[in-house]
Design an enzyme around this catalytic site. Structure first.
Site, PDB file in Angstrom:
ATOM      1  N   THR A 174      -7.210   4.084  -2.757  1.00 31.87           N
ATOM      2  CA  THR A 174      -7.011   3.875  -4.194  1.00 31.87           C
ATOM      3  C   THR A 174      -8.134   4.611  -4.909  1.00 31.87           C
ATOM      4  O   THR A 174      -9.260   4.118  -4.993  1.00 31.87           O
ATOM      5  CB  THR A 174      -7.027   2.382  -4.549  1.00 31.87           C
ATOM      6  OG1 THR A 174      -5.988   1.725  -3.816  1.00 31.87           O
ATOM      7  CG2 THR A 174      -6.784   2.179  -6.040  1.00 31.87           C
ATOM      8  N   LEU A 218      -9.969   5.355   2.433  1.00 33.33           N
ATOM      9  CA  LEU A 218     -11.400   5.315   2.155  1.00 33.33           C
ATOM     10  C   LEU A 218     -11.697   4.403   0.972  1.00 33.33           C
ATOM     11  O   LEU A 218     -10.792   3.941   0.276  1.00 33.33           O
ATOM     12  CB  LEU A 218     -11.911   6.735   1.892  1.00 33.33           C
ATOM     13  CG  LEU A 218     -11.620   7.726   3.024  1.00 33.33           C
ATOM     14  CD1 LEU A 218     -11.870   9.160   2.572  1.00 33.33           C
ATOM     15  CD2 LEU A 218     -12.464   7.397   4.255  1.00 33.33           C
ATOM     16  N   LYS A 236      -0.474   3.292  -8.531  1.00 34.34           N
ATOM     17  CA  LYS A 236      -1.291   2.282  -7.836  1.00 34.34           C
ATOM     18  C   LYS A 236      -2.383   1.757  -8.757  1.00 34.34           C
ATOM     19  O   LYS A 236      -2.691   0.554  -8.759  1.00 34.34           O
ATOM     20  CB  LYS A 236      -1.912   2.888  -6.578  1.00 34.34           C
ATOM     21  CG  LYS A 236      -2.846   1.937  -5.827  1.00 34.34           C
ATOM     22  CD  LYS A 236      -2.129   0.689  -5.348  1.00 34.34           C
ATOM     23  CE  LYS A 236      -3.085  -0.351  -4.763  1.00 34.34           C
ATOM     24  NZ  LYS A 236      -3.832   0.132  -3.599  1.00 34.34           N
TER      25      LYS A 236
END
Length: 271
Positions: free
Chosen positions: A93, A65, A163
């Site tokens: 993320t 998403l 990330k």
């Protein structure tokens, strides 16, 4: 084979879902813009009218998403419908805070794996993404292997945290390349000569990404990542990067374009 619900069919989600469909997994798909599901449905996926409908019979839920707000909205709809023993693999993320918030919503018996990815649309289509997996991947190892190579980062939330670190470094490097070329222009240095010299130095990787073709990391998503990062701790350099990427993300035309477009705009003094 495990029944999969895949939620989010944007530039990254669609090729990832297609790989799972090609591997023979029973796949139900949902996207906020229903038309995006059309090609996958034509290839055999089952369309769902809502996130809740998509997950009702799922053994595994995968989400890709746009950001924390989109994840929270989907979770509101999905959580009451999850069956006991479902594994939710969150691949967006969104940062570790959003993962912790999602974990707090889940029922006992639901397994959450945060597994954001490195790589762009080309690697998503090829199944060569880097997958940063936090939590217990035991129940979904074969599924993740269809999408790329897995690096286990530690407990739940650690994949999302790493990330965010990597994206902040990537966006920062591209921003520095853009400003360095702007300086070269101001000094009368030939642009191609400056680019080649930068590519031969320690910023070589960032130069390559700054001029990449055929990939997509949208500028509005880059600005979203920088805002998440600067909300965690004081990052003066990253805050300065938002002076570039914030206005670009607010401009509809370049907002959905790749980072390479931002390089041109920064170089030209876009505000």
């Amino acid at each position: 084979m495990q029944k999969i619900a895949f939620l989010g069919l944007g530039h990254m989600g669609a090729p990832m879902a297609r790989r799972l469909l090609a591997a023979g997994y029973p796949l139900t798909v949902w996207n906020r813009t229903p038309q995006r599901a059309g090609p996958l449905v034509a290839e055999g996926a089952v369309p769902a009218g809502s996130p809740a409908q998509a997950v009702r019979d799922a053994d595994v839920v995968l989400t890709m998403l746009a950001g924390p707000d989109a994840l929270a909205a989907v979770a509101e709809d999905v959580v009451p419908q999850l069956r006991p023993g479902v594994v939710w693999v969150e691949m967006s993320t969104v940062g570790p805070d959003a993962v912790r918030e999602l974990a707090g919503r889940l029922k006992d018996g639901t397994v959450l794996v945060d597994a954001p990815v490195t790589g762009s649309t080309d690697r998503a289509a090829a199944g060569t993404l880097g997958i940063l997996a936090g939590g217990d991947t035991t129940g979904v190892e074969q599924i993740l292997a269809r999408l790329g190579s897995v690096t286990r980062t530690g407990p739940s939330g650690s994949g999302a945290a790493l990330k965010l670190v990597l994206n902040t470094a990537l966006i920062g490097g591209v921003g520095i390349v853009a400003e360095s070329l702007r300086l070269a222009d101001a000094l009368g240095v030939d642009g191609e000569t400056a680019r080649e010299a930068l590519a031969a130095g320690p910023l070589g990787g960032a130069v390559g990404r700054a001029f990449a073709d055929g990939v997509l990391f949208a500028n509005d998503l880059a600005a979203k990542d920088l805002r998440i990062a600067t909300g965690v701790t004081r990052l003066p350099v990253t805050e300065a990067l938002l002076d570039h990427f914030g206005p670009i993300a607010d401009d509809p035309a370049p907002a959905r374009a790749d980072l390479a477009r931002a390089v041109t705009l920064i170089r030209e003094g876009h505000r």
